[in-house]
Design a protein around this motif. Structure first.
Motif, mmCIF file in Angstrom:
data_model
loop_
_atom_site.group_PDB
_atom_site.id
_atom_site.type_symbol
_atom_site.label_atom_id
_atom_site.label_comp_id
_atom_site.label_asym_id
_atom_site.label_seq_id
_atom_site.Cartn_x
_atom_site.Cartn_y
_atom_site.Cartn_z
ATOM 1 N N THR A 309 0.798 -1.226 0.000
ATOM 2 C CA THR A 309 0.000 0.000 0.000
ATOM 3 C C THR A 309 0.832 1.279 0.000
ATOM 4 O OG1 THR A 309 -1.648 -1.276 1.233
ATOM 5 C CG2 THR A 309 -2.023 1.095 1.039
ATOM 6 N N PRO A 310 1.912 1.377 0.803
ATOM 7 C CA PRO A 310 2.713 2.606 0.741
ATOM 8 C C PRO A 310 3.353 2.852 -0.617
ATOM 9 C CG PRO A 310 3.206 1.369 2.745
ATOM 10 C CD PRO A 310 2.388 0.470 1.867
ATOM 11 N N GLU A 311 3.413 1.809 -1.448
ATOM 12 C CA GLU A 311 4.027 1.953 -2.758
ATOM 13 C C GLU A 311 3.005 2.065 -3.876
ATOM 14 O OE1 GLU A 311 7.272 -0.737 -3.384
ATOM 15 O OE2 GLU A 311 8.098 -0.358 -1.391
ATOM 16 N N ILE A 312 1.740 2.303 -3.506
ATOM 17 C CA ILE A 312 0.768 2.783 -4.499
ATOM 18 C C ILE A 312 0.321 4.199 -4.138
ATOM 19 C CG2 ILE A 312 -0.053 0.461 -5.025
ATOM 20 C CD1 ILE A 312 -2.719 1.417 -3.559
ATOM 21 N N TYR A 313 0.796 4.715 -2.993
ATOM 22 C CA TYR A 313 0.436 6.066 -2.561
ATOM 23 C C TYR A 313 0.887 7.074 -3.623
ATOM 24 C CZ TYR A 313 0.540 10.415 0.124
ATOM 25 O OH TYR A 313 0.354 11.713 0.548
ATOM 26 N N GLY A 314 -0.031 7.861 -4.092
ATOM 27 C CA GLY A 314 0.256 8.797 -5.169
ATOM 28 C C GLY A 314 -0.153 8.270 -6.528
ATOM 29 N N ALA A 315 -0.451 6.965 -6.582
ATOM 30 C CA ALA A 315 -0.922 6.360 -7.831
ATOM 31 C C ALA A 315 -2.229 5.615 -7.610
ATOM 32 C CB ALA A 315 0.134 5.398 -8.383
ATOM 33 N N GLU A 316 -2.780 5.734 -6.395
ATOM 34 C CA GLU A 316 -4.005 4.999 -6.091
ATOM 35 C C GLU A 316 -5.172 5.442 -6.970
ATOM 36 O OE1 GLU A 316 -4.206 8.670 -3.585
ATOM 37 O OE2 GLU A 316 -2.632 7.199 -4.043
ATOM 38 N N HIS A 317 -5.110 6.689 -7.479
ATOM 39 C CA HIS A 317 -6.192 7.160 -8.336
ATOM 40 C C HIS A 317 -6.275 6.365 -9.643
ATOM 41 C CE1 HIS A 317 -2.597 9.228 -9.686
ATOM 42 N NE2 HIS A 317 -3.200 9.573 -10.812
ATOM 43 N N LEU A 318 -5.166 5.774 -10.059
ATOM 44 C CA LEU A 318 -5.188 4.940 -11.257
ATOM 45 C C LEU A 318 -5.919 3.625 -11.001
ATOM 46 C CD1 LEU A 318 -1.505 5.494 -12.443
ATOM 47 C CD2 LEU A 318 -3.556 6.758 -13.102
ATOM 48 N N VAL A 385 -10.473 -5.728 -2.830
ATOM 49 C CA VAL A 385 -9.396 -5.238 -1.971
ATOM 50 C C VAL A 385 -9.446 -6.052 -0.683
ATOM 51 C CG1 VAL A 385 -8.536 -3.285 -0.615
ATOM 52 C CG2 VAL A 385 -9.395 -2.916 -2.945
ATOM 53 N N TYR A 386 -8.291 -6.634 -0.307
ATOM 54 C CA TYR A 386 -8.212 -7.478 0.880
ATOM 55 C C TYR A 386 -7.313 -6.836 1.928
ATOM 56 C CZ TYR A 386 -10.177 -11.173 -2.050
ATOM 57 O OH TYR A 386 -11.000 -11.903 -2.869
ATOM 58 N N GLU A 387 -7.643 -7.085 3.178
ATOM 59 C CA GLU A 387 -6.738 -6.705 4.247
ATOM 60 C C GLU A 387 -5.625 -7.737 4.337
ATOM 61 O OE1 GLU A 387 -8.336 -5.282 7.911
ATOM 62 O OE2 GLU A 387 -10.137 -4.476 6.953
ATOM 63 N N TYR A 388 -4.605 -7.438 5.122
ATOM 64 C CA TYR A 388 -3.401 -8.259 5.184
ATOM 65 C C TYR A 388 -3.740 -9.715 5.525
ATOM 66 C CZ TYR A 388 1.365 -9.666 6.377
ATOM 67 O OH TYR A 388 2.591 -10.280 6.425
ATOM 68 N N ALA A 389 -3.236 -10.636 4.691
ATOM 69 C CA ALA A 389 -3.311 -12.083 4.913
ATOM 70 C C ALA A 389 -4.726 -12.651 4.832
ATOM 71 C CB ALA A 389 -2.669 -12.467 6.257
ATOM 72 N N GLU A 390 -5.693 -11.862 4.385
ATOM 73 C CA GLU A 390 -7.023 -12.431 4.163
ATOM 74 C C GLU A 390 -6.971 -13.407 2.989
ATOM 75 O OE1 GLU A 390 -10.420 -9.320 5.664
ATOM 76 O OE2 GLU A 390 -9.675 -9.056 3.615
ATOM 77 N N ILE A 391 -7.768 -14.461 3.076
ATOM 78 C CA ILE A 391 -7.809 -15.445 1.998
ATOM 79 C C ILE A 391 -8.384 -14.796 0.736
ATOM 80 C CG2 ILE A 391 -8.782 -17.630 1.231
ATOM 81 C CD1 ILE A 391 -6.683 -17.916 3.424
ATOM 82 N N VAL A 392 -7.634 -14.881 -0.347
ATOM 83 C CA VAL A 392 -8.058 -14.307 -1.627
ATOM 84 C C VAL A 392 -9.001 -15.300 -2.302
ATOM 85 C CG1 VAL A 392 -7.280 -13.554 -3.906
ATOM 86 C CG2 VAL A 392 -5.934 -12.970 -1.869
ATOM 87 N N MET A 400 -4.062 -6.389 -2.150
ATOM 88 C CA MET A 400 -3.970 -6.713 -0.731
ATOM 89 C C MET A 400 -3.195 -5.620 -0.012
ATOM 90 S SD MET A 400 -2.377 -10.008 1.309
ATOM 91 C CE MET A 400 -3.769 -11.091 0.938
ATOM 92 N N ASP A 401 -3.738 -5.159 1.102
ATOM 93 C CA ASP A 401 -3.093 -4.136 1.922
ATOM 94 C C ASP A 401 -1.922 -4.747 2.690
ATOM 95 O OD1 ASP A 401 -2.565 -1.838 3.437
ATOM 96 O OD2 ASP A 401 -4.026 -2.400 4.972
ATOM 97 N N THR A 402 -0.715 -4.322 2.374
ATOM 98 C CA THR A 402 0.486 -4.783 3.066
ATOM 99 C C THR A 402 1.461 -3.617 3.190
ATOM 100 O OG1 THR A 402 1.939 -5.353 1.196
ATOM 101 C CG2 THR A 402 0.264 -6.971 1.807
ATOM 102 N N PRO A 403 2.466 -3.729 4.059
ATOM 103 C CA PRO A 403 3.574 -2.767 4.021
ATOM 104 C C PRO A 403 4.361 -2.909 2.725
ATOM 105 C CG PRO A 403 3.548 -4.006 6.091
ATOM 106 C CD PRO A 403 2.601 -4.701 5.152
ATOM 107 N N GLY A 404 5.267 -1.961 2.507
ATOM 108 C CA GLY A 404 6.140 -2.035 1.346
ATOM 109 C C GLY A 404 7.347 -2.923 1.561
ATOM 110 N N TYR A 405 7.626 -3.309 2.814
ATOM 111 C CA TYR A 405 8.779 -4.144 3.129
ATOM 112 C C TYR A 405 8.546 -5.534 2.553
ATOM 113 C CZ TYR A 405 12.380 -6.382 6.044
ATOM 114 O OH TYR A 405 13.468 -7.084 6.493
ATOM 115 N N ASP A 406 9.405 -5.951 1.631
ATOM 116 C CA ASP A 406 9.140 -7.115 0.786
ATOM 117 C C ASP A 406 8.818 -8.406 1.540
ATOM 118 O OD1 ASP A 406 9.643 -5.481 -1.469
ATOM 119 O OD2 ASP A 406 11.787 -5.842 -1.278
ATOM 120 N N PRO A 407 9.639 -8.824 2.536
ATOM 121 C CA PRO A 407 9.300 -10.092 3.203
ATOM 122 C C PRO A 407 7.930 -10.061 3.875
ATOM 123 C CG PRO A 407 11.547 -9.416 3.739
ATOM 124 C CD PRO A 407 10.896 -8.266 3.050
ATOM 125 N N VAL A 408 7.572 -8.924 4.482
ATOM 126 C CA VAL A 408 6.271 -8.809 5.148
ATOM 127 C C VAL A 408 5.147 -8.814 4.114
ATOM 128 C CG1 VAL A 408 4.868 -7.408 6.697
ATOM 129 C CG2 VAL A 408 7.342 -7.545 7.043
#
Length: 510
Positions: A309-318, A385-392, A400-408
């Motif tokens: 999610t932090p790495e779509i900030y500024g492009a979420e309108h797309l 749109v899913y929250e973190y770790a919700e079954i897709v 899916m809403d996650t941090p930008g930190y890759d392993p997480v």
């Protein structure tokens, strides 16, 4: 690179900057009109196409990536010293760019060779997993996995990909009514259900806050031949637990080994879309190529999951424009708002990104990075749109809403059911993510050749004009099918990926 290829790339006619295909010397022609570089421009970095007064917005990809902090002359290097982020403020439009999906008729859709787990989905791998409820059982779990993987204990079970210990640093000193507890237990149950596991053993210490029984009860998991549980304290210590756990795994092995690959529709693939160690080429080469592959997968009935999610900030309108329903767009904006509050209460900001390596590679602001990152999502409608770790559970392109930190981020996607990962990188990320195979995609040829033992696919020739986004995307698509069918990625060839299980930790440790 041939001499006919311009040293710089203009991405959109309304842009204020172009991107250097290679290092451009001061005074050298950029190939954009009659513009010469006024100073050296590093490869992947931006050159001003015209004079930009201080305070004026600067565009790349046809979108605002920041504001000039000083007067910038034509041909000058545009980067941290003269460009700053601005707040992402858009008139968000909902559900206005929904293209025809182009879904293929069922009889024209591709298949892959996967493990049919019935209602549990389709596996692309066949591991046995050891899930720890708490850090206190991590050492025992790692010891058990190492015993099976390194001592020949899996000989005769060639259809078993290995034993994976999923260890983490949490599980106690956590409020069971907290957001952090919900995220942890949701992640653990997602892995316990994951179709890439033929068998699961859950190990706790015994006295931890994160007890096994409530997890099983809340998420309706039942012990069975596939899912076993135990605690160290109940069994009488580490040695006895290791012996009991090893015996359980030996009992599981024949049934897990008996699983066979059969033809499966591509609807059985859930693809995690990830980028890490990004550079100035990411949004030009590998990310849009992966976006094309994502579109192909969706048209064949599969699912692709964009995150960070932090790495779509500024492009979420797309993305809101592509939401299949306004409610989907609203949920995405709710998550953006959550992140604004989350960073504020932690004395941080969403422009904490890009990282040091991103900046060295030519990225300046989170807006610029996000515009390139969103390209991984292709052009298909945003279905959910899913929250973190919700079954897709919604086929198609989802978020899916996650941090930008890759392993997480990837841990959340895999917990949601992703059974293949495509990971684009410009600086050279090398992570593996057992139990899901990870295809590494290089954004530039220099890094690809320098780190060829880690990179599965090269998209660098898009930068030089020797390849196209569409052709590269088709190669990625074919690699997804081959990998899902059992072809090993380079991470798997070298047996990487044991330490990237990193559940998102939110909240106080008491």
């Amino acid at each position: 690179m041939t001499e006919t290829i311009a040293p710089a790339i203009l991405l959109n006619p309304i842009d204020d900057v172009a991107v250097a295909r290679r290092a451009v010397k001061a005074g050298e022609a950029t190939g954009i009109g009659d513009l010469n570089a006024a100073q050296p421009i590093p490869r992947g970095h931006k050159v001003a196409l015209r004079a930009i007064p201080a305070g004026r917005e600067v565009r790349k990809f046809g979108q605002v990536i920041g504001v000039a902090t000083v007067d910038i002359g034509a041909g000058q290097h545009v980067h941290l010293h003269n460009l700053a982020v601005v707040a992402s403020e858009h008139q968000h439009q909902y559900s206005v760019d929904i293209e025809e999906t182009g879904m293929l008729p069922p009889d024209e859709r591709r298949t892959f060779m996967g493990f049919d787990r019935g209602a549990g989905g389709v596996g692309t791998r066949n591991f046995i997993g050891i899930i720890t409820t708490v850090n206190c059982s991590a050492t025992v779990s790692k010891y058990i996995a190492e015993h099976f993987n390194r001592t020949g204990s899996l000989e005769g079970f060639g259809n078993v990909d290995g034993v994976v210990a999923l260890t983490h640093g949490s599980g106690c000193a956590i409020n069971t009514k907290s957001e952090g507890y919900t995220l942890l237990t949701r992640t653990l149950q997602g892995y316990a259900r994951h179709p890439n596991f033929g068998g699961i053993l859950m190990i706790g210490l015994g006295c931890e806050t994160n007890q096994i029984a409530p997890i099983l009860e809340h998420y309706k998991l039942e012990e069975s031949d596939r899912l076993r549980t135990m605690t160290i304290q109940h069994l009488g210590g580490t040695r006895k637990t290791i012996e009991a756990a090893s015996a359980m795994i030996r009992e599981m092995l024949p049934a897990v080994n008996a699983a066979t690959r059969t033809p499966q529709p591509l609807s059985g693939i859930k693809l995690a879309l990830e980028c890490g160690g990004s550079d100035g080429y990411s949004g030009i080469s590998a990310n849009p190529a992966l976006g094309h592959a994502s579109d192909l997968l969706v048209r064949h009935g599969g699912t692709s999951v964009l995150a960070e999610t932090p790495e779509i900030y500024g492009a979420e309108h797309l993305l809101t424009r592509r939401a299949i329903r306004p409610a989907v767009a609203e949920k995405l904006m709710d998550r953006i708002d959550w992140w604004r509050r989350y960073t504020e209460r932690n004395d941080a900001e969403l422009n904490n990104n890009p990282s040091h390596g991103n900046k060295l590679g030519g990225l300046t602001t989170i807006l610029e990075k996000s515009l390139g990152a969103v390209a991984k999502g292709g052009s298909m409608p945003l279905k959910a749109v899913y929250e973190y770790a919700e079954i897709v559970d919604e086929p198609g392109f989802v978020f899916m809403d996650t941090p930008g930190y890759d392993p997480v981020a990837v841990t959340g996607q895999v917990a949601g059911g992703c059974n293949v990962i495509c990971f684009t990188t410009g600086r050279g990320s090398v992570s593996g993510f057992k139990p899901a195979p990870c295809i590494k995609i290089a954004t530039n040829s220099e890094m690809y050749h320098h780190m060829q033992e880690d990179m599965d696919i090269n998209c660098g020739d898009i930068v030089t004009g020797e390849d196209t986004i569409e052709a590269a995307g088709e190669r990625i698509f074919e690699s997804i099918i081959a990998t899902a069918s059992g072809k090993k990625t380079l991470s798997e060839e070298y047996d990487y990926g044991d330490n990237e299980f990193v559940p998102w930790h939110v909240g106080a440790v008491t």
